[in-house]
Scaffold this motif. Structure first.
Motif, PDB file in Angstrom:
ATOM      1  N   ALA A   8      17.804  37.659  51.913  1.00 14.62           N
ATOM      2  CA  ALA A   8      17.289  38.919  51.390  1.00 14.62           C
ATOM      3  C   ALA A   8      18.475  39.820  51.153  1.00 14.62           C
ATOM      4  CB  ALA A   8      16.323  39.563  52.375  1.00 14.62           C
ATOM      5  N   GLN A   9      18.531  40.412  49.978  1.00 15.60           N
ATOM      6  CA  GLN A   9      19.636  41.317  49.664  1.00 15.60           C
ATOM      7  C   GLN A   9      19.064  42.705  49.454  1.00 15.60           C
ATOM      8  OE1 GLN A   9      22.109  40.026  46.446  1.00 15.60           O
ATOM      9  NE2 GLN A   9      23.261  41.904  46.392  1.00 15.60           N
ATOM     10  N   LEU A  10      19.651  43.688  50.124  1.00 14.39           N
ATOM     11  CA  LEU A  10      19.219  45.064  49.951  1.00 14.39           C
ATOM     12  C   LEU A  10      19.894  45.635  48.713  1.00 14.39           C
ATOM     13  CD1 LEU A  10      19.512  46.391  53.613  1.00 14.39           C
ATOM     14  CD2 LEU A  10      17.501  45.508  52.452  1.00 14.39           C
ATOM     15  N   GLN A  11      19.116  46.160  47.829  1.00 15.09           N
ATOM     16  CA  GLN A  11      19.663  46.803  46.640  1.00 15.09           C
ATOM     17  C   GLN A  11      19.728  48.296  46.899  1.00 15.09           C
ATOM     18  OE1 GLN A  11      20.876  45.182  44.044  1.00 15.09           O
ATOM     19  NE2 GLN A  11      20.280  43.237  44.934  1.00 15.09           N
ATOM     20  N   ASN A  12      20.932  48.835  46.935  1.00 16.85           N
ATOM     21  CA  ASN A  12      21.130  50.266  47.181  1.00 16.85           C
ATOM     22  C   ASN A  12      20.551  50.700  48.520  1.00 16.85           C
ATOM     23  OD1 ASN A  12      22.340  50.578  44.624  1.00 16.85           O
ATOM     24  ND2 ASN A  12      20.311  50.652  43.702  1.00 16.85           N
ATOM     25  N   GLY A  13      20.475  49.787  49.454  1.00 14.97           N
ATOM     26  CA  GLY A  13      19.943  50.122  50.764  1.00 14.97           C
ATOM     27  C   GLY A  13      21.049  50.490  51.719  1.00 14.97           C
ATOM     28  N   CYS A  14      20.702  51.319  52.663  1.00 17.64           N
ATOM     29  CA  CYS A  14      21.656  51.710  53.688  1.00 17.64           C
ATOM     30  C   CYS A  14      21.132  51.195  55.018  1.00 17.64           C
ATOM     31  CB  CYS A  14      21.804  53.224  53.730  1.00 17.64           C
ATOM     32  SG  CYS A  14      22.886  53.784  55.044  1.00 17.64           S
ATOM     33  N   VAL A  15      21.941  50.433  55.734  1.00 22.81           N
ATOM     34  CA  VAL A  15      21.486  49.901  57.019  1.00 22.81           C
ATOM     35  C   VAL A  15      22.046  50.669  58.192  1.00 22.81           C
ATOM     36  CG1 VAL A  15      21.135  47.592  56.088  1.00 22.81           C
ATOM     37  CG2 VAL A  15      23.313  48.162  57.172  1.00 22.81           C
ATOM     38  N   CYS A  17      22.313  54.169  58.112  1.00 21.56           N
ATOM     39  CA  CYS A  17      21.766  55.519  58.072  1.00 21.56           C
ATOM     40  C   CYS A  17      20.514  55.589  58.934  1.00 21.56           C
ATOM     41  CB  CYS A  17      21.413  55.869  56.629  1.00 21.56           C
ATOM     42  SG  CYS A  17      20.615  57.447  56.428  1.00 21.56           S
ATOM     43  N   SER A  18      20.426  56.616  59.764  1.00 17.30           N
ATOM     44  CA  SER A  18      19.306  56.717  60.700  1.00 17.30           C
ATOM     45  C   SER A  18      17.970  56.952  60.016  1.00 17.30           C
ATOM     46  CB  SER A  18      19.570  57.827  61.720  1.00 17.30           C
ATOM     47  OG  SER A  18      19.658  59.069  61.063  1.00 17.30           O
ATOM     48  N   ILE A  19      17.964  57.440  58.770  1.00 14.52           N
ATOM     49  CA  ILE A  19      16.690  57.672  58.095  1.00 14.52           C
ATOM     50  C   ILE A  19      16.272  56.481  57.240  1.00 14.52           C
ATOM     51  CG2 ILE A  19      16.930  60.172  58.083  1.00 14.52           C
ATOM     52  CD1 ILE A  19      17.775  59.957  55.125  1.00 14.52           C
ATOM     53  N   SER A  20      17.094  55.467  57.188  1.00 15.90           N
ATOM     54  CA  SER A  20      16.795  54.305  56.363  1.00 15.90           C
ATOM     55  C   SER A  20      16.090  53.226  57.156  1.00 15.90           C
ATOM     56  CB  SER A  20      18.082  53.738  55.774  1.00 15.90           C
ATOM     57  OG  SER A  20      17.790  52.574  55.043  1.00 15.90           O
ATOM     58  N   ASP A  21      15.100  52.630  56.539  1.00 13.23           N
ATOM     59  CA  ASP A  21      14.365  51.548  57.183  1.00 13.23           C
ATOM     60  C   ASP A  21      14.492  50.258  56.379  1.00 13.23           C
ATOM     61  OD1 ASP A  21      12.750  50.586  59.257  1.00 13.23           O
ATOM     62  OD2 ASP A  21      10.930  50.872  58.069  1.00 13.23           O
ATOM     63  N   ASP A  22      15.437  50.239  55.417  1.00 10.50           N
ATOM     64  CA  ASP A  22      15.579  49.084  54.532  1.00 10.50           C
ATOM     65  C   ASP A  22      15.867  47.793  55.288  1.00 10.50           C
ATOM     66  OD1 ASP A  22      15.180  50.772  52.400  1.00 10.50           O
ATOM     67  OD2 ASP A  22      17.293  50.868  51.822  1.00 10.50           O
ATOM     68  N   LEU A  23      16.730  47.854  56.265  1.00  8.43           N
ATOM     69  CA  LEU A  23      17.084  46.645  57.013  1.00  8.43           C
ATOM     70  C   LEU A  23      15.872  46.090  57.751  1.00  8.43           C
ATOM     71  CD1 LEU A  23      19.081  44.558  58.058  1.00  8.43           C
ATOM     72  CD2 LEU A  23      19.696  46.179  59.864  1.00  8.43           C
ATOM     73  N   PHE A  24      15.154  46.945  58.465  1.00  7.74           N
ATOM     74  CA  PHE A  24      14.003  46.478  59.235  1.00  7.74           C
ATOM     75  C   PHE A  24      12.865  46.023  58.318  1.00  7.74           C
ATOM     76  CE2 PHE A  24      16.223  49.116  62.369  1.00  7.74           C
ATOM     77  CZ  PHE A  24      16.407  48.142  63.330  1.00  7.74           C
ATOM     78  N   ALA A  25      12.716  46.655  57.171  1.00 10.39           N
ATOM     79  CA  ALA A  25      11.703  46.208  56.203  1.00 10.39           C
ATOM     80  C   ALA A  25      12.054  44.814  55.689  1.00 10.39           C
ATOM     81  CB  ALA A  25      11.588  47.204  55.056  1.00 10.39           C
ATOM     82  N   SER A  26      13.330  44.569  55.416  1.00  9.07           N
ATOM     83  CA  SER A  26      13.758  43.251  54.941  1.00  9.07           C
ATOM     84  C   SER A  26      13.586  42.192  56.022  1.00  9.07           C
ATOM     85  CB  SER A  26      15.213  43.281  54.479  1.00  9.07           C
ATOM     86  OG  SER A  26      15.339  44.057  53.325  1.00  9.07           O
ATOM     87  N   ILE A  27      13.907  42.549  57.259  1.00  7.00           N
ATOM     88  CA  ILE A  27      13.733  41.604  58.365  1.00  7.00           C
ATOM     89  C   ILE A  27      12.253  41.295  58.553  1.00  7.00           C
ATOM     90  CG2 ILE A  27      13.946  41.318  60.876  1.00  7.00           C
ATOM     91  CD1 ILE A  27      16.602  42.900  60.644  1.00  7.00           C
ATOM     92  N   SER A  28      11.416  42.318  58.475  1.00 10.95           N
ATOM     93  CA  SER A  28       9.964  42.101  58.593  1.00 10.95           C
ATOM     94  C   SER A  28       9.477  41.166  57.500  1.00 10.95           C
ATOM     95  CB  SER A  28       9.209  43.430  58.513  1.00 10.95           C
ATOM     96  OG  SER A  28       9.501  44.238  59.614  1.00 10.95           O
ATOM     97  N   ALA A  54      26.551  52.292  64.289  1.00 14.07           N
ATOM     98  CA  ALA A  54      25.322  52.987  63.874  1.00 14.07           C
ATOM     99  C   ALA A  54      24.173  52.000  63.728  1.00 14.07           C
ATOM    100  CB  ALA A  54      25.558  53.738  62.569  1.00 14.07           C
ATOM    101  N   VAL A  55      24.462  50.815  63.208  1.00 16.81           N
ATOM    102  CA  VAL A  55      23.418  49.792  63.079  1.00 16.81           C
ATOM    103  C   VAL A  55      22.923  49.385  64.463  1.00 16.81           C
ATOM    104  CG1 VAL A  55      22.894  47.445  62.284  1.00 16.81           C
ATOM    105  CG2 VAL A  55      24.304  48.965  60.873  1.00 16.81           C
ATOM    106  N   LYS A  56      23.850  49.201  65.399  1.00 16.62           N
ATOM    107  CA  LYS A  56      23.450  48.850  66.769  1.00 16.62           C
ATOM    108  C   LYS A  56      22.592  49.947  67.389  1.00 16.62           C
ATOM    109  CE  LYS A  56      26.482  46.645  69.434  1.00 16.62           C
ATOM    110  NZ  LYS A  56      27.749  46.288  70.107  1.00 16.62           N
ATOM    111  N   GLN A  57      22.970  51.204  67.170  1.00 19.48           N
ATOM    112  CA  GLN A  57      22.191  52.318  67.714  1.00 19.48           C
ATOM    113  C   GLN A  57      20.814  52.389  67.065  1.00 19.48           C
ATOM    114  OE1 GLN A  57      22.682  54.293  70.411  1.00 19.48           O
ATOM    115  NE2 GLN A  57      20.572  54.855  69.954  1.00 19.48           N
TER     116      GLN A  57
END
Length: 127
Positions: A8-15, A17-28, A54-57
């Motif tokens: 899965a590749q995030l397009q213009n996603g930020c993993v 950033c605390s307000i971004s949920d792109d990574l978790f949406a892709s993992i889901s 930041a990703v770890k946090q």
């Protein structure tokens, strides 16, 4: 692709950033498509301007709020890959990521930071 490999590749996603949920949406999404037994490993490759700490946090926070993808996964290792041929030059440079990488026109907090700060955080966060 190889059997059993999902990408899965995030397009213009930020993993990071605390307000971004792109990574978790892709993992889901990957987990929904995965076999019943799930995956052995999940590899997340960050860009050179991402902040692994930041990703770890964000992972810790997602677990605290009960995000399903975070509850079914864990960060076991953080690996940093550096370009040894330019590492010393970048370490001694005061340039930010924008001119160093030809990213004019992009706006993000990480891009204005000196490359040496990004390098040191990425190397220090690695296991």
């Amino acid at each position: 692709g190889a059997e059993g490999v999902e990408v899965a590749q995030l397009q213009n996603g930020c993993v990071c950033c605390s307000i971004s949920d792109d990574l978790f949406a892709s993992i889901s999404n990957l987990m929904e498509r995965s076999p019943e037994e799930g995956f052995d490993h999940l590899l997340v490759e960050l860009s050179g301007v991402s902040e692994p700490s930041a990703v770890k946090q964000n992972w810790v926070t997602a677990i605290e709020v009960g995000h399903p993808a975070a509850l079914r996964t864990q960060i076991r290792r953080v690996v940093t890959v550096v370009d040894a041929s330019v590492f010393g030059k970048d370490w001694a440079s005061a340039k930010s990521a924008v001119p160093r990488n030809g990213l004019d026109g992009l706006v993000a907090d990480n891009l204005s930071r000196p490359v040496v700060e990004l390098l040191s955080e990425q190397v220090e966060t690695a296991d």
